[in-house]
Design an enzyme around this catalytic site. Structure first.
Site, PDB file in Angstrom:
ATOM      1  CE1 TYR A   1      -1.393   3.059   8.804  1.00  0.00           C
ATOM      2  CE2 TYR A   1      -2.502   5.008   9.653  1.00  0.00           C
ATOM      3  CZ  TYR A   1      -2.295   4.102   8.629  1.00  0.00           C
ATOM      4  OH  TYR A   1      -2.973   4.224   7.460  1.00  0.00           O
TER       5      TYR A   1
ATOM      6  NE  ARG B   1      -2.549   1.895   3.223  1.00  0.00           N
ATOM      7  CZ  ARG B   1      -2.928   1.980   4.511  1.00  0.00           C
ATOM      8  NH1 ARG B   1      -3.776   1.088   5.013  1.00  0.00           N
ATOM      9  NH2 ARG B   1      -2.477   2.944   5.274  1.00  0.00           N
TER      10      ARG B   1
ATOM     11  CG  HIS C   1      -7.923   3.458   4.612  1.00  0.00           C
ATOM     12  ND1 HIS C   1      -8.214   2.219   4.095  1.00  0.00           N
ATOM     13  CD2 HIS C   1      -9.119   4.087   4.798  1.00  0.00           C
ATOM     14  CE1 HIS C   1      -9.530   2.094   3.977  1.00  0.00           C
ATOM     15  NE2 HIS C   1     -10.102   3.206   4.390  1.00  0.00           N
TER      16      HIS C   1
END
Lengths: 328, 333
Positions: free
Chosen positions: B264, B251, B255
């Protein structure tokens, strides 16, 4: 006209629609070889084979979700949730998916799905085989909610639900299955979704109900006529969402006194919306405050027989409420 | 172009035209996605959710399907799946700008909520994994109709925890239905890492519980994904039932446009992953295999840049639906 039971009307509608349209099929727990725990699908497995009468794994979200996919593809699945109490794992598929498919795709896709579910108490089913869960589905645009009370309406409405281009939740009162019998035409007919029905003409009070309690009201109306000289006008909602507002207002105006009766608990129940419709449309034509007679606001029906009886409405309880309103 | 000793795609039966098509579709997805981020940061579109880092897995998977008979029940990152099925740059920009002409929803849904009957893509929603049982239902109906269609459904590794995944996988296996369960594992479900999502080593291990093959592949290599997918598709068409494939992806973005992954993700992780950018690697492969040279690469990139520019300008100037149109399509009219 043949006289058949409420559950035979379910079976007969399924059988006729499956014969008429090869895209109609049935799926659910125990609906195949066994013919359903209530026998609603009895004989279909033998007649149509296991490919069209599917015994599914015990997983309600999959029953609904697989049916949603098949419906979107162009089939006409009729899914059975064995007891309405067990519909909760399928709510995401019903509310987020089936009900919104047409809307969210801007009309590109639709979901002609029927989900049948037996609901209601009076059969010693305790908390989790007795619930009335209809109210929680009655503010979901995109969904239709049907709850018939007579064999005639069961058959005609189930056929309409199967032919409908949108998802329909079809609630069958399980106490009615073998208790209620009635005349059903031998020839094909349908009952339109979204139309309430006057089950008894009267001029002193109006009772609005559906399902098992509709029969209690009909019985109570006879007593009220014979013993007290009041005639009750009784409207069967039949479709709980979207409501037939026109028929509700017309029935309220007819007598100016309205009693709404349902087994589901009172607060936030279907009766609340019916009452609001009347208040909005014809409050000043009423001669008495709108009354509601419903199940108590407790989580569900206890197993103990005396407690169950306390919870359940009855012709006597409905008679008392009708008499009180008539004398107001 | 000259032949080379590196010809992995030929052993898979893929033509030069097909692998160049894969490369083009991967790049197109990436470039549309990158443009959407710019538009978001410029305040022109409210939301983006990305395919970046997944393109090889997505395009490799889509190329193993037949867009004229198979169906997709994709998830929100699948730009690289829907492009080979016909979704154009213009369609996707219409979706980003929420315009009336958006074939996915006419501007009703957020970007990434794909769906279009003409492209055989079932409309999807935001509650994750709900599309997975739908795929099983389409497969069931298709088989009842005597069609040999296969249904592809995809989801993230976080979604592989949802009951709908497990219920659907079991259902499809019991009835031996032609479904491909395709998990794009990018190791993060928003902020929660794989170690806190799934207790087995690979999502593919979950297949054992359903008695179906579970295959884990390098989602950075479109040819590896194609190979696994093709076997699964053939198996499905033979009536042998579903397959679960885990494609291990990266990724490259947060998100969504509303997330900040610096909070994070370990420092340097994304940069390290980007050294293995599937698009770069596939470009190298095609050049080594003698299928692509600098000139052809530039031609593809120029064509894509033009496509994206034109689509963006068209979509930005396209009308929204009339506001009162929101009242339509609740029920059949």
């Amino acid at each position: 006209m043949a006289v058949i039971s409420y559950i035979d009307a379910v079976n007969s509608a399924l059988r006729e629609e499956m014969s008429r349209d090869s895209k109609v099929f049935v799926l659910g727990e125990d609906v195949g070889f066994k013919g359903g725990v209530f026998k609603a699908t009895q004989g279909l497995y033998e007649q149509f084979g296991e490919a069209r009468v599917l015994d599914t794994p015990l997983a309600e979200s999959a029953i609904a979700g697989v049916a949603v996919g098949a419906a979107a593809y162009g089939f006409r699945p009729v899914a059975e949730i064995q007891f309405a109490d067990f519909i909760m794992p399928a709510v995401n598929q019903i509310v987020s998916e089936a009900a919104k498919m047409r809307y969210r795709s801007n009309g590109d896709w639709n979901c002609p799905l029927v989900i049948r579910a037996p609901y209601g108490g009076g059969i010693h089913g305790a908390l989790y085989h007795s619930q009335s869960v209809e109210a929680m589905f009655c503010n979901i645009p995109g969904l239709k909610v049907v709850a018939p009370s007579t064999p005639y309406d069961v058959k005609g409405l189930l056929i309409s639900a199967i032919r409908d281009e949108d998802p329909v939740l079809f609630f069958e009162h399980k106490r009615c299955y073998r208790l209620i019998k009635g005349e059903v035409p031998d020839t094909e007919y349908v009952v339109p979704i979204g139309k309430a029905d006057v089950k008894r003409q009267g001029k002193h009070i109006t009772v609005i109900s559906y399902g098992l309690t509709l029969h209690f009201a009909l019985q109570a109306a006879e007593k009220l006529a014979q013993e007290d000289g009041y005639s009750a006008h009784i409207l069967d909602l039949r479709t709980l969402y979207p409501l037939d507002k026109e028929s509700i207002v017309e029935a309220a105006r007819r007598t100016g006194k309205v009693l709404i009766v349902h087994e589901d608990n009172k607060e936030g129940g279907v009766g609340a919306e019916v009452s609001a419709v009347i208040a909005e449309e014809c409050l000043f034509e009423l001669d008495a405050p709108i009354k509601r007679l419903c199940g108590p606001d407790v989580p569900a029906i206890p197993y103990n027989g005396i407690m169950e009886k306390f919870f359940m409405l009855s012709p006597d309880k409905v008679y008392e409420a009708m008499k009180e309103l008539a004398e107001y | 172009m000259g032949k080379s000793t590196v010809n992995k795609h030929e052993t898979l039966g893929l033509s030069e035209r097909q692998v160049l098509g894969m490369y083009r579709d991967m790049l197109l997805a990436r470039k549309i996605d990158e443009r959407m981020w710019l538009l978001n940061r410029a305040g022109k579109i409210p939301f983006v959710i990305s395919c970046q880092g997944h393109e090889a897995a997505q395009v490799g998977a889509a190329y193993a399907l037949d867009k004229n008979k198979d169906f997709l029940c994709p998830y929100y990152r699948d730009m690289g799946v829907v492009i080979p099925f016909g979704m154009s740059a213009r369609d996707l920009m219409m979706n980003a700008f929420a315009r009336a002409e958006d074939p996915n929803s006419g501007g009703r849904q957020m970007p990434g909520h794909f769906g279009s009957k003409k492209y055989r893509i079932l409309t999807g929603s935001s509650p994750v994994t709900t599309q997975v049982p739908h795929a099983v239902g389409i497969a069931l109906a298709g088989r009842m109709e005597g069609k040999d269609l296969v249904v592809f459904t995809s989801f993230g590794e976080g979604s592989s925890n949802q009951g709908d995944f497990h219920e659907a996988a079991n259902f499809a296996s019991v009835y031996k239905l032609p479904v491909i369960f395709f998990c794009e594992n990018n190791k993060y479900a928003i902020s929660v890492p794989y170690s806190k999502q799934v207790a087995v080593k690979s999502v593919a291990d979950r297949a054992a519980a359903y008695g179906i093959p579970g295959i884990s592949v390098d989602g950075g290599d479109p040819l590896e994904v194609y190979k696994a997918m093709r076997e699964a598709v053939e198996r499905a068409r033979r009536g042998e039932g579903p397959t679960l494939i885990e494609a291990r992806c990266f990724r490259f973005t947060p998100h969504s446009s509303d997330d900040d992954d610096r909070l994070y993700r370990p420092k340097g992780e994304v940069e390290e992953d980007k050294k293995k950018d599937p698009i770069l690697l596939f470009g190298h492969y095609l050049k080594e295999a003698g299928v692509l040279d600098e000139l052809a690469d530039k031609e593809i990139r120029d064509w894509i840049a033009k496509e994206v520019d034109e689509a963006m300008v068209y979509a930005e100037n396209a009308p929204s639906a009339a506001p009162e149109d929101l009242l339509k399509h609740v029920y059949a009219e």
